[in-house]
Design a protein around this motif. Sequence first.
Motif, PDB file in Angstrom:
ATOM      1  N   ASP A 198       0.839  -1.203   0.000  1.00 24.79           N
ATOM      2  CA  ASP A 198       0.000   0.000   0.000  1.00 24.79           C
ATOM      3  C   ASP A 198       0.869   1.245   0.000  1.00 24.79           C
ATOM      4  O   ASP A 198       0.481   2.279  -0.529  1.00 24.79           O
ATOM      5  CB  ASP A 198      -0.901   0.031   1.243  1.00 24.79           C
ATOM      6  N   LEU A 199       2.046   1.142   0.608  1.00 21.56           N
ATOM      7  CA  LEU A 199       2.927   2.291   0.787  1.00 21.56           C
ATOM      8  C   LEU A 199       4.375   1.836   0.615  1.00 21.56           C
ATOM      9  O   LEU A 199       4.821   0.887   1.270  1.00 21.56           O
ATOM     10  CB  LEU A 199       2.724   2.894   2.180  1.00 21.56           C
ATOM     11  N   VAL A 200       5.086   2.513  -0.274  1.00 23.56           N
ATOM     12  CA  VAL A 200       6.491   2.199  -0.556  1.00 23.56           C
ATOM     13  C   VAL A 200       7.340   3.423  -0.228  1.00 23.56           C
ATOM     14  O   VAL A 200       6.961   4.556  -0.553  1.00 23.56           O
ATOM     15  CB  VAL A 200       6.682   1.827  -2.050  1.00 23.56           C
ATOM     16  N   PHE A 201       8.475   3.183   0.413  1.00 22.62           N
ATOM     17  CA  PHE A 201       9.470   4.236   0.618  1.00 22.62           C
ATOM     18  C   PHE A 201      10.755   3.827  -0.075  1.00 22.62           C
ATOM     19  O   PHE A 201      11.239   2.704   0.109  1.00 22.62           O
ATOM     20  CB  PHE A 201       9.746   4.452   2.109  1.00 22.62           C
ATOM     21  N   THR A 202      11.312   4.734  -0.876  1.00 15.69           N
ATOM     22  CA  THR A 202      12.606   4.491  -1.514  1.00 15.69           C
ATOM     23  C   THR A 202      13.559   5.636  -1.207  1.00 15.69           C
ATOM     24  O   THR A 202      13.146   6.762  -0.931  1.00 15.69           O
ATOM     25  CB  THR A 202      12.456   4.325  -3.038  1.00 15.69           C
ATOM     26  N   ASN A 203      14.828   5.326  -1.247  1.00 11.50           N
ATOM     27  CA  ASN A 203      15.885   6.248  -0.851  1.00 11.50           C
ATOM     28  C   ASN A 203      16.065   7.369  -1.874  1.00 11.50           C
ATOM     29  O   ASN A 203      16.134   7.128  -3.079  1.00 11.50           O
ATOM     30  CB  ASN A 203      17.186   5.458  -0.722  1.00 11.50           C
ATOM     31  N   GLY A 204      16.168   8.601  -1.386  1.00 14.05           N
ATOM     32  CA  GLY A 204      16.420   9.735  -2.268  1.00 14.05           C
ATOM     33  C   GLY A 204      16.124  11.047  -1.583  1.00 14.05           C
ATOM     34  O   GLY A 204      15.877  11.101  -0.373  1.00 14.05           O
ATOM     35  N   ARG A 205      16.121  12.114  -2.356  1.00 10.52           N
ATOM     36  CA  ARG A 205      15.816  13.437  -1.816  1.00 10.52           C
ATOM     37  C   ARG A 205      14.330  13.498  -1.504  1.00 10.52           C
ATOM     38  O   ARG A 205      13.485  13.379  -2.380  1.00 10.52           O
ATOM     39  CB  ARG A 205      16.201  14.524  -2.812  1.00 10.52           C
ATOM     40  N   GLY A 206      14.001  13.670  -0.234  1.00 10.74           N
ATOM     41  CA  GLY A 206      12.604  13.611   0.129  1.00 10.74           C
ATOM     42  C   GLY A 206      12.288  14.409   1.386  1.00 10.74           C
ATOM     43  O   GLY A 206      13.179  14.965   2.023  1.00 10.74           O
ATOM     44  N   PRO A 207      10.959  14.496   1.663  1.00  9.67           N
ATOM     45  CA  PRO A 207       9.881  13.682   1.111  1.00  9.67           C
ATOM     46  C   PRO A 207       9.344  14.254  -0.212  1.00  9.67           C
ATOM     47  O   PRO A 207       9.140  15.454  -0.341  1.00  9.67           O
ATOM     48  CB  PRO A 207       8.805  13.772   2.199  1.00  9.67           C
ATOM     49  N   ARG A 208       9.104  13.346  -1.166  1.00 10.85           N
ATOM     50  CA  ARG A 208       8.437  13.696  -2.406  1.00 10.85           C
ATOM     51  C   ARG A 208       7.605  12.493  -2.847  1.00 10.85           C
ATOM     52  O   ARG A 208       7.951  11.352  -2.557  1.00 10.85           O
ATOM     53  CB  ARG A 208       9.451  14.062  -3.505  1.00 10.85           C
ATOM     54  N   LEU A 209       6.515  12.753  -3.555  1.00 13.01           N
ATOM     55  CA  LEU A 209       5.665  11.675  -4.062  1.00 13.01           C
ATOM     56  C   LEU A 209       6.238  11.184  -5.385  1.00 13.01           C
ATOM     57  O   LEU A 209       6.291  11.941  -6.355  1.00 13.01           O
ATOM     58  CB  LEU A 209       4.233  12.175  -4.252  1.00 13.01           C
ATOM     59  N   HIS A 210       6.655   9.934  -5.417  1.00 10.13           N
ATOM     60  CA  HIS A 210       7.196   9.369  -6.650  1.00 10.13           C
ATOM     61  C   HIS A 210       6.080   9.005  -7.612  1.00 10.13           C
ATOM     62  O   HIS A 210       6.103   9.406  -8.781  1.00 10.13           O
ATOM     63  CB  HIS A 210       8.045   8.137  -6.347  1.00 10.13           C
ATOM     64  N   HIS A 211       5.082   8.241  -7.141  1.00 11.33           N
ATOM     65  CA  HIS A 211       3.933   7.924  -7.997  1.00 11.33           C
ATOM     66  C   HIS A 211       2.784   7.388  -7.171  1.00 11.33           C
ATOM     67  O   HIS A 211       2.946   7.008  -6.009  1.00 11.33           O
ATOM     68  CB  HIS A 211       4.315   6.920  -9.098  1.00 11.33           C
ATOM     69  N   PHE A 212       1.636   7.375  -7.782  1.00  9.27           N
ATOM     70  CA  PHE A 212       0.471   6.656  -7.269  1.00  9.27           C
ATOM     71  C   PHE A 212       0.041   5.686  -8.353  1.00  9.27           C
ATOM     72  O   PHE A 212       0.310   5.898  -9.537  1.00  9.27           O
ATOM     73  CB  PHE A 212      -0.656   7.617  -6.885  1.00  9.27           C
TER      74      PHE A 212
END
Length: 332
Positions: A198-212
Motif C-alpha cells: 500500500d505504501l512504498v518508501f525508496t531512498n532519495g531526496r525527500g519527502p516527495r511523491l514518486h507515484h500513485f
Amino acid sequence: MLPITEPNPPFRITRASHVSLFVTDLAASRDFYRDVIGLVVTEETDDTVYFRGLEEAAHHSLTLRRTDGAPFADRVGFRVETDEDIDRAEHWFRANDVRHRRVDVAHQGPTIQFTDGVGTHMEITSSMEVVERKMQRFDEFRAGAPQRLDHFQVVTHDVQAATDWWSQLGMRMSEYTAKDGTEELWGSWMEVKGNTHDLVFTNGRGPRLHHFAYTVPDAVKLIDAADVAGALGFGEEIDRGPGRHGISNALFLYLRDPDQHRIELFTTHYQFMDLETPPIRWDVSDPRRAQLWGMPASARWFFEASPFPEEPVNEPLLSATPGTLEDYLQIH
C-alpha cells in the motif's frame, strides 16, 4: 534493520485510498486522466476535478485542484475502518507529538491530515460518499481502464525511519531493497490489505511523491493505454515500460501528466497475508528487482518526483544508488 510490525496498532488502517494533486492547467489535466489514463470523472467544479476507478464505489480516489503557482503533490490518503479509528488516531497523534489537524473535506467523512515521521503529507478518513461502480460498464472502458487505486511510492531521505514509523501503525513489510551485503534499507514495500504494498518508501531526496498506482484488468489494457497515449500525443510522457517488476511481480506502465506528476498502471500483485511468510530481500545493485526483463529505468524515473507544499526536502542518508538506463547504455 528489519522492522517489527505492531500486531495491535493504535488505530486500524485498511488500505491506500486517495491522492490529491495541484495542477497548473485543470482542463488539460482532466483530459489526460480521463482520456489517456481512462479514469471516471465523478464531479467537476471551476477549480477541482474528482476521479475514481471503474470498480470504485467511493466518490473519489484522485482529486485535482488548480494552482496559480508551481504544481505539487498535496496529500496521499488512507482509509481507516471506523469513525472510532479517527478518534483513536487523533489521540495517538496528540500523545506522540505528530503534526495533525481535523479537517472538513468535501465528500469525505471524518478526516485527519497529518505529517508522518519523515515529512510525508498524509490524510486518513473513515468514509466517503458512495457512487455507482462501473466495473461492468464495459462500454465505458477506455485506455487503461483503471479499476482502483492501489498504492503510493514516496521518496524519503531515511527509509529506515519511515519503515519503523509505519510499522508501529500495523504496516507489514513484504519486500525490501538493501545496500549490497547489508541490511541497510534502500527501499521498503509495506502493506495492510493483503497484497504486496500500500505504501512504498525508496531512498532519495525527500519527502516527495514518486507515484500513485491504479490496477488495470489485464496486460492488454497496459498496451491499450500506451497506444492511446501515443495517439493523443503523450507518447513521450510514457516514463517507463511496459515491463515486469521483480518486486511484486506486476506488469507495469508509468506515465507523466501535463505537470509531470507520475501515475502507474499495473496488473495486480500476489497475495501476502500469512504472518509466517518472510519479506523478500533484493540487493540495490540487482536490476531484476525493478525490471525483471529489459533495460533499467532512466535517471528521471529514479530521481524526479513531486514535492509536498512547504516541506523541506532532505538529502538521503544512504549513499547507495541503483543503476540507471544511462549507466547501462554507457556500458553497452
